[in-house]
Design an enzyme around this catalytic site. Structure first.
Site, PDB file in Angstrom:
ATOM      1  N   GLN A  29       1.313   6.570   9.137  1.00  0.00           N
ATOM      2  CA  GLN A  29       0.411   6.521   7.986  1.00  0.00           C
ATOM      3  C   GLN A  29      -0.743   5.573   8.294  1.00  0.00           C
ATOM      4  O   GLN A  29      -1.728   5.519   7.552  1.00  0.00           O
ATOM      5  CB  GLN A  29       1.150   6.015   6.752  1.00  0.00           C
ATOM      6  CG  GLN A  29       2.309   6.886   6.310  1.00  0.00           C
ATOM      7  CD  GLN A  29       3.141   6.215   5.241  1.00  0.00           C
ATOM      8  OE1 GLN A  29       2.937   6.403   4.044  1.00  0.00           O
ATOM      9  NE2 GLN A  29       4.097   5.410   5.650  1.00  0.00           N
ATOM     10  N   ASN A  30      -0.609   4.816   9.367  1.00  0.00           N
ATOM     11  CA  ASN A  30      -1.614   3.814   9.701  1.00  0.00           C
ATOM     12  C   ASN A  30      -2.859   4.471  10.282  1.00  0.00           C
ATOM     13  O   ASN A  30      -2.772   5.503  10.951  1.00  0.00           O
ATOM     14  CB  ASN A  30      -1.048   2.784  10.694  1.00  0.00           C
ATOM     15  CG  ASN A  30       0.149   2.042  10.112  1.00  0.00           C
ATOM     16  OD1 ASN A  30       0.335   2.022   8.893  1.00  0.00           O
ATOM     17  ND2 ASN A  30       0.991   1.485  10.970  1.00  0.00           N
TER      18      ASN A  30
ATOM     19  N   ASN B 225      12.606  -2.301   7.603  1.00  0.00           N
ATOM     20  CA  ASN B 225      11.573  -2.787   6.692  1.00  0.00           C
ATOM     21  C   ASN B 225      11.823  -4.240   6.321  1.00  0.00           C
ATOM     22  O   ASN B 225      12.981  -4.665   6.266  1.00  0.00           O
ATOM     23  CB  ASN B 225      11.545  -1.917   5.428  1.00  0.00           C
ATOM     24  CG  ASN B 225      10.153  -1.847   4.819  1.00  0.00           C
ATOM     25  OD1 ASN B 225       9.185  -1.532   5.509  1.00  0.00           O
ATOM     26  ND2 ASN B 225      10.049  -2.194   3.542  1.00  0.00           N
TER      27      ASN B 225
ATOM     28  N   GLY C 235       8.434  -0.096   8.474  1.00  0.00           N
ATOM     29  CA  GLY C 235       7.314  -0.820   7.877  1.00  0.00           C
ATOM     30  C   GLY C 235       6.544  -0.026   6.850  1.00  0.00           C
ATOM     31  O   GLY C 235       5.317  -0.025   6.859  1.00  0.00           O
ATOM     32  N   THR C 236       7.266   0.656   5.963  1.00  0.00           N
ATOM     33  CA  THR C 236       6.586   1.408   4.919  1.00  0.00           C
ATOM     34  C   THR C 236       7.306   1.251   3.588  1.00  0.00           C
ATOM     35  O   THR C 236       8.524   1.256   3.519  1.00  0.00           O
ATOM     36  CB  THR C 236       6.457   2.908   5.264  1.00  0.00           C
ATOM     37  OG1 THR C 236       5.776   3.589   4.208  1.00  0.00           O
ATOM     38  CG2 THR C 236       7.796   3.546   5.552  1.00  0.00           C
TER      39      THR C 236
ATOM     40  N   HIS D 108      -2.918   9.968   8.033  1.00  0.00           N
ATOM     41  CA  HIS D 108      -3.943   9.584   7.067  1.00  0.00           C
ATOM     42  C   HIS D 108      -5.290   9.319   7.705  1.00  0.00           C
ATOM     43  O   HIS D 108      -6.140   8.666   7.098  1.00  0.00           O
ATOM     44  CB  HIS D 108      -3.488   8.336   6.277  1.00  0.00           C
ATOM     45  CG  HIS D 108      -2.279   8.600   5.428  1.00  0.00           C
ATOM     46  ND1 HIS D 108      -1.510   7.581   4.897  1.00  0.00           N
ATOM     47  CD2 HIS D 108      -1.696   9.757   5.025  1.00  0.00           C
ATOM     48  CE1 HIS D 108      -0.511   8.107   4.190  1.00  0.00           C
ATOM     49  NE2 HIS D 108      -0.592   9.421   4.261  1.00  0.00           N
TER      50      HIS D 108
HETATM   51  C1  BV8 Z   1      -1.923  14.841  -1.263  1.00  0.00           C
HETATM   52  C2  BV8 Z   1      -6.033   5.951   2.863  1.00  0.00           C
HETATM   53  C3  BV8 Z   1      -2.241  16.934  -2.288  1.00  0.00           C
HETATM   54  C4  BV8 Z   1      -6.112   5.463   4.244  1.00  0.00           C
HETATM   55  C5  BV8 Z   1      -3.923   6.398   1.878  1.00  0.00           C
HETATM   56  C6  BV8 Z   1       3.952  14.230  -4.336  1.00  0.00           C
HETATM   57  C7  BV8 Z   1       3.573  15.090  -3.312  1.00  0.00           C
HETATM   58  C8  BV8 Z   1       2.275  15.066  -2.816  1.00  0.00           C
HETATM   59  C9  BV8 Z   1       1.328  14.177  -3.332  1.00  0.00           C
HETATM   60  C10 BV8 Z   1       1.702  13.310  -4.343  1.00  0.00           C
HETATM   61  C11 BV8 Z   1       3.009  13.335  -4.852  1.00  0.00           C
HETATM   62  N1  BV8 Z   1       3.075  12.399  -5.811  1.00  0.00           N
HETATM   63  C12 BV8 Z   1       1.884  11.772  -5.925  1.00  0.00           C
HETATM   64  C13 BV8 Z   1       1.020  12.311  -5.055  1.00  0.00           C
HETATM   65  C14 BV8 Z   1      -0.374  11.915  -4.906  1.00  0.00           C
HETATM   66  C15 BV8 Z   1      -0.578  10.836  -3.837  1.00  0.00           C
HETATM   67  C16 BV8 Z   1       0.466   9.775  -3.860  1.00  0.00           C
HETATM   68  O1  BV8 Z   1       1.382   9.779  -3.047  1.00  0.00           O
HETATM   69  N2  BV8 Z   1       0.325   8.826  -4.778  1.00  0.00           N
HETATM   70  C17 BV8 Z   1       1.260   7.727  -4.835  1.00  0.00           C
HETATM   71  C18 BV8 Z   1       0.504   6.416  -5.029  1.00  0.00           C
HETATM   72  C19 BV8 Z   1       2.231   8.012  -5.970  1.00  0.00           C
HETATM   73  N3  BV8 Z   1      -0.633  11.444  -2.525  1.00  0.00           N
HETATM   74  C20 BV8 Z   1      -1.825  11.909  -2.117  1.00  0.00           C
HETATM   75  O2  BV8 Z   1      -2.834  11.910  -2.795  1.00  0.00           O
HETATM   76  C21 BV8 Z   1      -1.870  12.497  -0.719  1.00  0.00           C
HETATM   77  N4  BV8 Z   1      -2.549  13.758  -0.819  1.00  0.00           N
HETATM   78  O3  BV8 Z   1      -0.745  14.935  -1.327  1.00  0.00           O
HETATM   79  O4  BV8 Z   1      -2.798  15.819  -1.612  1.00  0.00           O
HETATM   80  C22 BV8 Z   1      -3.162  18.057  -2.045  1.00  0.00           C
HETATM   81  C23 BV8 Z   1      -2.677  19.228  -1.509  1.00  0.00           C
HETATM   82  C24 BV8 Z   1      -3.533  20.296  -1.330  1.00  0.00           C
HETATM   83  C25 BV8 Z   1      -4.887  20.180  -1.643  1.00  0.00           C
HETATM   84  C26 BV8 Z   1      -5.388  18.975  -2.147  1.00  0.00           C
HETATM   85  C27 BV8 Z   1      -4.526  17.903  -2.373  1.00  0.00           C
HETATM   86  C28 BV8 Z   1      -2.715  11.615   0.208  1.00  0.00           C
HETATM   87  C29 BV8 Z   1      -1.959  10.384   0.599  1.00  0.00           C
HETATM   88  C30 BV8 Z   1      -2.802   9.528   1.584  1.00  0.00           C
HETATM   89  C31 BV8 Z   1      -3.575   8.532   0.802  1.00  0.00           C
HETATM   90  N5  BV8 Z   1      -4.286   7.635   1.688  1.00  0.00           N
HETATM   91  N6  BV8 Z   1      -4.765   5.517   2.370  1.00  0.00           N
HETATM   92  C32 BV8 Z   1      -6.285   3.980   4.243  1.00  0.00           C
HETATM   93  O5  BV8 Z   1      -7.158   3.482   3.529  1.00  0.00           O
HETATM   94  O6  BV8 Z   1      -5.507   3.367   4.986  1.00  0.00           O
HETATM   95  S1  BV8 Z   1      -2.379   5.877   1.486  1.00  0.00           S
HETATM   96  C33 BV8 Z   1      -2.142   4.253   1.941  1.00  0.00           C
HETATM   97  O7  BV8 Z   1      -0.761   3.974   1.642  1.00  0.00           O
HETATM   98  C34 BV8 Z   1      -2.280   3.986   3.425  1.00  0.00           C
HETATM   99  O8  BV8 Z   1      -2.613   5.116   4.189  1.00  0.00           O
HETATM  100  C35 BV8 Z   1      -0.877   3.500   3.820  1.00  0.00           C
HETATM  101  O9  BV8 Z   1      -0.585   3.834   5.093  1.00  0.00           O
HETATM  102  C36 BV8 Z   1      -0.062   4.230   2.832  1.00  0.00           C
HETATM  103  C37 BV8 Z   1       1.365   3.843   2.687  1.00  0.00           C
HETATM  104  O10 BV8 Z   1       1.457   2.430   2.539  1.00  0.00           O
HETATM  105  P1  BV8 Z   1       2.476   1.675   3.531  1.00  0.00           P
HETATM  106  O11 BV8 Z   1       2.118   2.030   4.926  1.00  0.00           O
HETATM  107  O12 BV8 Z   1       3.871   1.972   3.101  1.00  0.00           O
HETATM  108  O13 BV8 Z   1       2.076   0.159   3.311  1.00  0.00           O
HETATM  109  P2  BV8 Z   1       2.581  -0.849   2.183  1.00  0.00           P
HETATM  110  O14 BV8 Z   1       1.719  -2.059   2.268  1.00  0.00           O
HETATM  111  O15 BV8 Z   1       2.735  -0.137   0.886  1.00  0.00           O
HETATM  112  O16 BV8 Z   1       4.062  -1.242   2.668  1.00  0.00           O
HETATM  113  C38 BV8 Z   1       4.238  -1.954   3.875  1.00  0.00           C
HETATM  114  C39 BV8 Z   1       5.732  -2.186   4.026  1.00  0.00           C
HETATM  115  O17 BV8 Z   1       5.937  -2.855   5.258  1.00  0.00           O
HETATM  116  C40 BV8 Z   1       6.328  -3.066   2.939  1.00  0.00           C
HETATM  117  O18 BV8 Z   1       7.465  -2.422   2.397  1.00  0.00           O
HETATM  118  C41 BV8 Z   1       6.732  -4.354   3.664  1.00  0.00           C
HETATM  119  O19 BV8 Z   1       7.976  -4.862   3.215  1.00  0.00           O
HETATM  120  C42 BV8 Z   1       6.875  -3.894   5.082  1.00  0.00           C
HETATM  121  N7  BV8 Z   1       6.547  -4.912   6.086  1.00  0.00           N
HETATM  122  C43 BV8 Z   1       5.594  -5.875   6.030  1.00  0.00           C
HETATM  123  N8  BV8 Z   1       5.595  -6.570   7.193  1.00  0.00           N
HETATM  124  C44 BV8 Z   1       6.553  -6.009   7.985  1.00  0.00           C
HETATM  125  C45 BV8 Z   1       7.168  -4.960   7.281  1.00  0.00           C
HETATM  126  N9  BV8 Z   1       8.157  -4.202   7.793  1.00  0.00           N
HETATM  127  C46 BV8 Z   1       8.567  -4.509   9.055  1.00  0.00           C
HETATM  128  N10 BV8 Z   1       8.030  -5.500   9.786  1.00  0.00           N
HETATM  129  C47 BV8 Z   1       7.031  -6.266   9.291  1.00  0.00           C
HETATM  130  N11 BV8 Z   1       6.505  -7.269  10.047  1.00  0.00           N
END
Ligand code: BV8
Length: 251
Positions: A96-97, A217, A191-192, A114
């Site tokens: 996803q990165n 994670n 890490g997600t 992404h």
């Molecule tokens: C789509 C842009 C449909 C890039 C991002 C069900 C099905 C389909 C879609 C949906 C659905 N329900 C809702 C949706 C809509 C939406 C969605 O998911 N909304 C969520 C908020 C509910 N999804 C979409 O809109 C997707 N599109 O499905 O379109 C469609 C179909 C046909 C035609 C038209 C449309 C698009 C999703 C992509 C969105 N873009 N970002 C950018 O700017 O980077 S998402 C964004 O979140 C980033 O890309 C990121 O990668 C992603 C996920 O976040 P994480 O990677 O998990 O990061 P986070 O900080 O949250 O967590 C980090 C974790 O690491 C933590 O848990 C932490 O504890 C851990 N951690 C920290 N340090 C460490 C560690 N772990 C290990 N070691 C460490 N050192």
């Protein structure tokens, strides 16, 4: 920590998120001080946000581009590249990165779900997305191909925003890998937070074919209950042990 149970028939599908790059100094999204704390998602990671304030969006992605260009892969990225070396086509990494650090660590079987923050494309014309390390901080980049044919069009980051579809060919490759693996699939999410779809539903797809599922994670993930096994910790520390890498192999 016991290494993953990888046999000669195991096929490993990995999904990484922002946590894998945290030890490279790249901010995650949802933790304290994360990206979404200082920016409303709708404003900077959606087409509506881009249309209402393209300079705000280009500033947001230019700052991330700057951070990514200054960052280096960490031990977790290198461990994944080593696992790919060992497994070859029995390995596939989806991320996803958008920071490109997996490729810089030597991974080649990488699918970017992404997009990539160092790639740019035109809002309008069909030119292919291109590598772009420029920082568009105080000006909006226009498409020179469109300009040459008298049209006026903005360039945009090659990023999948909320509400935008993921690349169908990427999703098909993942589905093929999962269905070919069947019960030999070992799905490993690292890490997600498991908060964004359709990436967060990959664990469900893996379970449906009888695969085993592991989550590495730091904190509790939203979809943690879907996983067979959970390892809490930092990926840079955990992955070399999980992959059975010796200390000299780990860097
Ligand atoms: C789509 C842009 C449909 C890039 C991002 C069900 C099905 C389909 C879609 C949906 C659905 N329900 C809702 C949706 C809509 C939406 C969605 O998911 N909304 C969520 C908020 C509910 N999804 C979409 O809109 C997707 N599109 O499905 O379109 C469609 C179909 C046909 C035609 C038209 C449309 C698009 C999703 C992509 C969105 N873009 N970002 C950018 O700017 O980077 S998402 C964004 O979140 C980033 O890309 C990121 O990668 C992603 C996920 O976040 P994480 O990677 O998990 O990061 P986070 O900080 O949250 O967590 C980090 C974790 O690491 C933590 O848990 C932490 O504890 C851990 N951690 C920290 N340090 C460490 C560690 N772990 C290990 N070691 C460490 N050192």
């Amino acid at each position: 920590m016991h290494p993953l149970p990888i046999t000669d028939s195991t096929r490993v599908l990995v999904l990484t998120g922002a946590g894998v790059s945290a030890e490279s100094g790249i901010a995650t999204f949802r933790a304290g001080g994360g990206l979404w704390e200082s920016h409303s998602v709708e404003e900077v990671a959606s087409m509506a946000g881009f249309q209402s304030d393209p300079q705000l969006v280009w500033n947001f992605y230019s700052e991330r581009r700057r951070g990514v260009l200054a960052a280096e892969p960490n031990a977790g990225h290198y461990a994944l590249a080593k696992l790919e070396e060992r497994l070859g086509d029995r390995f596939l990494l989806t991320t996803q990165n958008v920071d490109g650090l997996h490729s810089r660590a030597g991974s080649s079987r990488v699918l970017e779900l992404h997009g990539n923050v160092c790639m740019t494309r035109c809002l309008v014309c069909a030119r292919a997305p291109f590598s772009d390390e420029a920082l568009h901080l105080d000006s909006l980049p226009a498409c020179e191909v469109c300009e040459a044919s008298g049209r006026d069009s903005l360039l945009r980051p090659h990023i999948v925003w909320f509400g935008e579809a993921l690349d169908g060919q990427v999703l098909a490759r993942i589905d093929d890998f999962i269905s070919e693996a069947g019960a030999d699939l070992l799905f490993l999410a690292i890490g997600t937070q498991g908060a964004v779809y359709p990436a967060a539903s990959l664990v469900d797809v893996a379970r449906r074919v009888g695969g085993s599922s592991y989550l590495v994670n730091l904190d509790e993930a939203d979809n943690a209950s879907q996983f067979d096994h959970i390892v809490r910790g930092k990926s840079g520390e955990v992955l070399p042990q999980l992959f059975g890498l010796s200390s000299e192999q780990s860097n």
